[in-house]
Design an enzyme around this catalytic site. Structure first.
Site, short mmCIF file in Angstrom:
data_model
loop_
_atom_site.label_atom_id
_atom_site.label_comp_id
_atom_site.label_asym_id
_atom_site.label_seq_id
_atom_site.Cartn_x
_atom_site.Cartn_y
_atom_site.Cartn_z
N CYS A 82 7.81 -5.03 -16.88
CA CYS A 82 7.24 -4.69 -15.59
C CYS A 82 5.91 -5.60 -15.27
O CYS A 82 6.02 -6.20 -14.35
CB CYS A 82 6.94 -3.33 -15.48
SG CYS A 82 8.26 -2.05 -15.77
N ASP A 124 -30.69 -20.49 -30.66
CA ASP A 124 -31.76 -21.17 -29.94
C ASP A 124 -33.19 -20.44 -30.50
O ASP A 124 -33.00 -19.56 -31.05
CB ASP A 124 -31.99 -20.89 -28.57
CG ASP A 124 -33.07 -21.10 -27.52
OD1 ASP A 124 -33.39 -22.32 -27.86
OD2 ASP A 124 -33.65 -20.47 -26.85
#
Length: 806
Positions: A16, A430
């Site tokens: 479906c 970082d």
């Protein structure tokens, strides 16, 4: 590209979902369409004004299903949807129980003699056949929705699971009806399958009901987030009067009163009062956080004790919790790349099964078996095949996994991020705001035969116009009047320049000094010592002459070293990427246990640095603040934004860590692995079930003297397969954050009576007797610490001093 979400009705299996996706993707302007079988929702990406929601809905309707545009996901809409599902489940339950009761009676009538049970003395076999026929009719009526849906799918040339059920049960039932007619005409006894067709339908209804109950639990995490917002709030008027209003009627700027034990309704900033707040719903951290004047509060968090009045800054869909709910909802509706194989198979599954069933039945018929025998093969193959398990394998696990992540302060934007994080072998961190606190402070000022105050005043006059974190630290350290600046210029990666009193002033790193022809050798011994100590240096020059250097330090987060070690234990290579000079970068890296460092990288070069790492077939996760590191986050295979719990709308990242702790990255990595393992288990079971079940239904065991699969057992097995997949996905709810990944949140209190640095040192020493990691801010007149001590305990510790906390 625009995004939209639709509620879908009428789906029963993965076929479906495939049919709907194919129908919608044919529309002009549709870039992507993903249907989630578990949540019964569809997400589309489309070009603005190229297609309308009405056209999308019509395409779904034409495919044989229902659709409506999904509105904003709120507490009210969620409650409405859940109530509607409860009503539907109630109807489903009543029909299922009734069908099972009738099926038991039907089976007794049909099989009592075979099982040597007491039976009715029928006048003739036609009487028994007639009773079986009559008993089968109510079951067909109760299960008519499945049969009608299957017929519609067949008519649209997109057969689904219900089509298999329809063909199988209808064939058995019609064959029995024909044989009943023959019995009535000829009087000769004929084989009947009324009990098989009726019981198959009843067992499928039972399986679907259990599956629906289980699927409902996969959305519990999202519902729990929505229920955090209270229905009403107390708003303080201009005259001081307090009025109770609906939470949806709060506007930005309203003053909201929150008492002890109440939920905070919307985001805001504390105006008066002091309290501790449980923000675990947002950050996953159980330690309450102290809030006082000026501190932010987040809607949905719990006011543990104390009373505060705060100003509403974000309401409705702009609140942090609303952003989180939307991100989780979108992630739950997305697909992971691993689902593509299941999607491809689901797209052709039903037609292939129908073909296999037909060929199998014909083969047995040709081999000399009876029509009844061949019919049993045909029905068994149709009924045992289950595309539902394939369709549920991925979305159920993603729904539970992303919801669990939100509970622990980790937001996955989509299933792709969840899967790709498991494939990462290198994590690039970082430095500022990720490994370190991101709130640098001035630690010392070294001058070249100049006044310290003069050097600081010149630097502050320039840095005032910059939004760099180091600039904020220098400005905060100044208590002098700023000087007017002309010709101010920002040099990314270098520093700042401007003219003060007709002199060219430069404040920045050593590269800027070299560019300005400033000789810094006079302070080289001092700067070398500070660099080794991981101090960031801001050189200040006037008319190309060195005035001095300001040392700024950004402290390492308490959990950074532990998190780095845990990442390495998980087999990940950890790299630090920073714009700082090599010496400073290595000093920080050494503190946290990182050996691979990339330094002296300008902001616009970070993406190129990530790309260079990726050239060796390395899959990279980049962790940054989501703003300055945006290009690098996009370049990485997985971009991870580390925030403060409120900045959740980070476009460049696909994973968001809401509590600013690097340990959350370990949690995210563990959860992604657990979810992907669960998906692989689900897919294995779904494939294995069909690979094993279909040959058995075809009669392979019978060829070697074994039993022939009864169609009723096939129906029970089919329902069990789908339920097994959903229950396995729900096991992810057991995922827990280990104690090693939890980091105590810093508590904050106001300190009264401090006048000098010596006072601050005394307070630090005293408080350190009962709590840990004490940091006293003389300027802010506050102290932060780890631990569970309350205000009374702290004041008792300070009893022999002139200081107190509140």
């Amino acid at each position: 590209m625009e995004n939209a979400q639709f509620k879908i009705t009428g789906m029963v299996c993965a076929s479906c979902a495939q049919t709907i996706e194919q129908a919608v993707r044919k529309l002009p302007g549709i870039d992507e369409a993903n249907v989630n079988l578990a949540s019964e929702r569809m997400q589309i990406e489309f070009e603005n004004q190229a297609v309308t929601p009405a056209q999308v809905i019509q395409a779904v309707v034409n495919a044989g299903y229902g659709a409506e545009l999904a509105g904003e996901l709120t507490k009210e809409s969620d409650q409405h949807d859940r109530q509607a599902k409860q009503i539907e489940l109630g109807k489903q339950k009543r029909s299922m129980i009734s069908a099972l009761v009738v099926a038991v009676v039907l089976m007794y009538v049909a099989m009592a003699s075979d099982l040597h049970l007491p039976m009715i003395n029928w006048r003739n076999t036609l009487s028994m056949a007639s009773v079986e026929l009559l008993l089968s009719l109510p079951i067909i009526w109760l299960g008519r929705s499945y049969l009608i849906a299957g017929a519609k799918a067949l008519a649209n040339l997109h057969p689904n699971m219900d089509s298999l059920v329809l063909v199988g049960t209808a064939t058995a039932w019609l064959y029995s009806v024909v044989n009943t007619v023959i019995m009535a005409v000829s009087g000769a006894e004929q084989p009947l399958y009324y009990e098989a067709s009726g019981t198959i339908l009843a067992l499928i209804m039972l399986g679907k009901y259990i599956e629906a109950l289980s699927k409902q639990k996969t959305t519990n995490s999202l519902t729990s987030l929505l229920t955090l917002i209270p229905a009403t709030a107390e708003v303080v008027g201009d005259s001081g009067d307090v009025t109770t209003v609906d939470v949806n009627d709060i506007h930005v700027g309203d003053h909201v009163l929150v008492k002890s034990g109440q939920s905070i309704p919307v985001d805001g900033k504390v105006l008066t009062g002091q309290t501790t707040v449980d923000e675990s719903m947002l950050t996953g951290e159980s330690m309450p956080v102290t809030k006082m004047t000026g501190d932010p509060v987040v809607g949905g968090s719990i006011n543990k004790n104390g009373q505060v009045t705060y100003e509403a800054t974000h309401v409705g869909s702009d609140t942090a919790l609303a952003h989180i709910v939307k991100l989780v909802s979108d992630a739950q509706g997305s697909k992971a790349p691993i689902a593509r194989l299941a999607d491809r198979i689901s797209g052709v599954f039903v037609p292939v099964i129908m073909t296999i069933a037909l060929l199998g039945a014909i083969a047995w018929l040709i081999s000399g078996q009876s029509l009844a025998f061949s019919l049993t093969i045909f029905v068994s193959v149709l009924v045992i095949a289950c595309p539902c398990a394939l369709g549920l394998a991925t979305p159920t696990a993603i729904m539970v996994g992303t919801g669990k992540g939100a509970q622990h302060g980790v937001l996955f934007k989509n299933g792709t991020a969840l899967e790709q994080l498991t494939q990462v072998n290198t994590v690039v961190l970082d430095k500022t705001g990720t490994i370190t606190e991101g709130q640098p402070r001035v630690t010392s000022i070294e001058t070249n035969h100049q006044d310290t105050s003069t050097v600081l005043q010149l630097a502050v006059s320039l840095e005032y116009y910059s939004d760099h974190p180091l600039a904020a630290a220098i400005v905060e350290a100044n208590d002098q009047q700023r000087l007017p600046v002309e010709g101010f210029k920002t040099r990314p990666g270098f520093g700042l320049t401007g003219t003060i009193d007709d002199k060219v002033i430069a404040a920045g790193n050593q590269k800027l000094m070299a560019e300005q022809n400033v000789d810094v050798s006079s302070l080289s011994a001092t700067t070398d010592r500070l660099t080794v100590q991981a101090q960031t240096l801001i050189y200040v020059a006037s008319d190309h002459e060195l005035m001095g250097v300001i040392a700024v330090a950004d402290p390492v987060k308490e959990d950074s070293r532990k998190a780095v070690l845990q990442l390495k234990e998980r087999g990940l290579n950890v790299v630090m990427l920073t714009g700082d000079n090599r010496a400073t970068a290595m000093a920080i890296a050494q503190q946290v246990g990182i050996t691979d460092v990339i330094s002296d990288v300008l902001p616009d070069q970070k993406a190129a640095a990530i790309q260079q790492i990726q050239t060796d077939n390395t899959r990279v996760a980049m962790v940054g603040d989501g703003i300055n590191d945006a290009p690098a986050l996009v370049q990485a295979d997985v971009g991870v934004a580390i925030g403060n719990g409120t900045d959740v709308a980070v476009d460049s990242a696909s994973v968001i860590l809401m509590n600013s702790d690097l340990s959350s990255l370990v949690t995210a990595h563990r959860l992604s692995h657990a979810t992907m393992t669960n998906i692989k288990e689900n897919l294995f079971w779904a494939f294995f079930y069909n690979v094993l079940g279909i040959p058995v239904a075809l009669g392979v065991l019978y060829l070697f003297g074994g039993p022939l699969l009864n169609p009723m057992i096939a129906a029970a097995a089919m329902g069990f397969s789908s339920v097994t997949v959903v229950l396995n996905a729900l096991r992810l709810n057991r995922f827990k954050v280990s104690k090693n990944e939890r980091m105590n949140k810093m508590n904050k209190v106001a300190v009264e009576g401090m006048m000098c640095q010596g006072c601050a040192d005394t307070v630090t020493e005293k408080l350190g007797q009962v709590v840990s990691n004490v940091k006293v801010d003389l300027d802010a007149k506050s102290a932060t610490f780890d631990g569970d001590a309350n205000i009374d305990q702290l004041n008792q510790t300070l009893a022999d001093t002139p200081y107190s906390v509140k």
